[in-house]
Scaffold this motif. Structure first.
Motif, short mmCIF file in Angstrom:
data_model
loop_
_atom_site.label_atom_id
_atom_site.label_comp_id
_atom_site.label_asym_id
_atom_site.label_seq_id
_atom_site.Cartn_x
_atom_site.Cartn_y
_atom_site.Cartn_z
N LEU A 38 1.99 -4.48 6.20
CA LEU A 38 1.53 -5.57 6.44
C LEU A 38 1.53 -6.70 5.25
CD1 LEU A 38 -1.82 -4.90 8.28
CD2 LEU A 38 0.15 -5.66 9.25
N GLU A 39 1.67 -7.84 5.28
CA GLU A 39 1.80 -8.86 4.33
C GLU A 39 0.74 -8.72 3.26
OE1 GLU A 39 3.80 -11.78 2.34
OE2 GLU A 39 4.41 -10.99 4.13
N ASP A 40 -0.45 -8.35 3.75
CA ASP A 40 -1.70 -8.33 2.67
C ASP A 40 -1.94 -6.83 2.78
OD1 ASP A 40 -2.49 -7.80 5.31
OD2 ASP A 40 -4.47 -9.01 5.24
N SER A 41 -1.04 -5.99 2.65
CA SER A 41 -1.54 -4.65 2.35
C SER A 41 -1.70 -4.34 0.81
CB SER A 41 -0.33 -3.78 2.78
OG SER A 41 0.69 -3.96 2.02
N ARG A 42 -2.70 -3.23 0.74
CA ARG A 42 -3.00 -2.80 -0.70
C ARG A 42 -2.49 -1.59 -0.85
NH1 ARG A 42 -3.66 -7.28 -3.00
NH2 ARG A 42 -5.23 -8.57 -2.71
N ALA A 43 -2.35 -1.10 -2.03
CA ALA A 43 -1.99 0.38 -2.57
C ALA A 43 -2.86 0.71 -3.90
CB ALA A 43 -0.54 0.42 -2.78
N VAL A 44 -3.51 1.80 -3.53
CA VAL A 44 -4.36 2.55 -4.83
C VAL A 44 -3.59 3.52 -5.16
CG1 VAL A 44 -6.54 3.51 -5.81
CG2 VAL A 44 -6.61 1.76 -3.93
N HIS A 45 -3.01 3.69 -6.51
CA HIS A 45 -2.16 4.68 -6.87
C HIS A 45 -1.82 4.91 -8.47
CE1 HIS A 45 0.92 1.65 -8.41
NE2 HIS A 45 0.21 0.95 -7.88
N GLY A 46 -1.28 6.04 -8.84
CA GLY A 46 -1.19 6.01 -10.16
C GLY A 46 -2.12 7.13 -10.81
N PRO A 47 -2.07 7.41 -11.93
CA PRO A 47 -2.83 8.39 -12.60
C PRO A 47 -4.27 7.54 -13.07
CG PRO A 47 -1.16 8.09 -14.13
CD PRO A 47 -0.83 7.14 -12.88
N ILE A 48 -4.45 6.43 -13.23
CA ILE A 48 -5.59 5.62 -13.48
C ILE A 48 -6.17 4.84 -12.14
CG2 ILE A 48 -4.90 5.47 -15.83
CD1 ILE A 48 -4.19 2.54 -15.26
N GLY A 49 -5.45 5.08 -11.05
CA GLY A 49 -5.94 4.26 -9.56
C GLY A 49 -5.75 2.75 -9.75
N LYS A 50 -4.56 2.55 -10.26
CA LYS A 50 -4.21 0.87 -10.05
C LYS A 50 -4.29 0.39 -8.72
CE LYS A 50 -0.67 -2.01 -11.71
NZ LYS A 50 1.00 -2.02 -12.45
#
Length: 134
Positions: A38-50
């Motif tokens: 979606l255009e306004d999607s979000r992602a939490v990722h990486g070893p520090i929770g970016k």
């Protein structure tokens, strides 16, 4: 599979197809990934929770490394109306350096999909790294 409501077999199959398309997109590139978001999607990722918007996540994921393989195991699907929550263990083989073999990475992943006129689109994902598979 767990369900909050009783989705139709067609709905579950469509969500499974969206999950499979996401895994394929990881090896195809940035455009393939953003096409499923979606255009306004979000992602939490990486070893520090970016936390990134979808386009930034897809761009940084694809430009920092190259995925050559992706699979998911233990897929669970929960459906609430037009929203689906999936969880799985996701394994990817990633090339960080072209002179080295691909490195296996495993993550516990939660994805939130929203049903749209164009099909299921990714609204949110959260990836937590696990130890390399044995």
């Amino acid at each position: 599979m767990t369900t909050a409501s009783t989705p139709t077999t067609t709905t579950v199959q469509a969500i499974e197809q969206a999950e499979a398309a996401w895994l394929a997109a990881l090896t195809e590139g940035e455009e393939a990934m953003t096409a499923l978001m979606l255009e306004d999607s979000r992602a939490v990722h990486g070893p520090i929770g970016k936390i990134d918007d979808g386009k930034t996540f897809a761009h940084s994921t694809w430009t920092r490394r190259r995925h050559v393989f992706a699979k998911a195991e233990e897929l669970s699907i929960t459906v609430h109306g037009t929203t689906a929550i999936t969880t799985c263990l996701q394994e990817m083989h990633i090339v960080f350096d072209e002179n080295l073999p691909p490195f296996p990475v495993q993550e516990a992943v939660t994805r939130v999909w929203e049903g749209t006129a164009e099909g299921w689109r990714l609204a949110h994902l959260h990836q937590a790294k696990r130890m390399p598979p044995g």
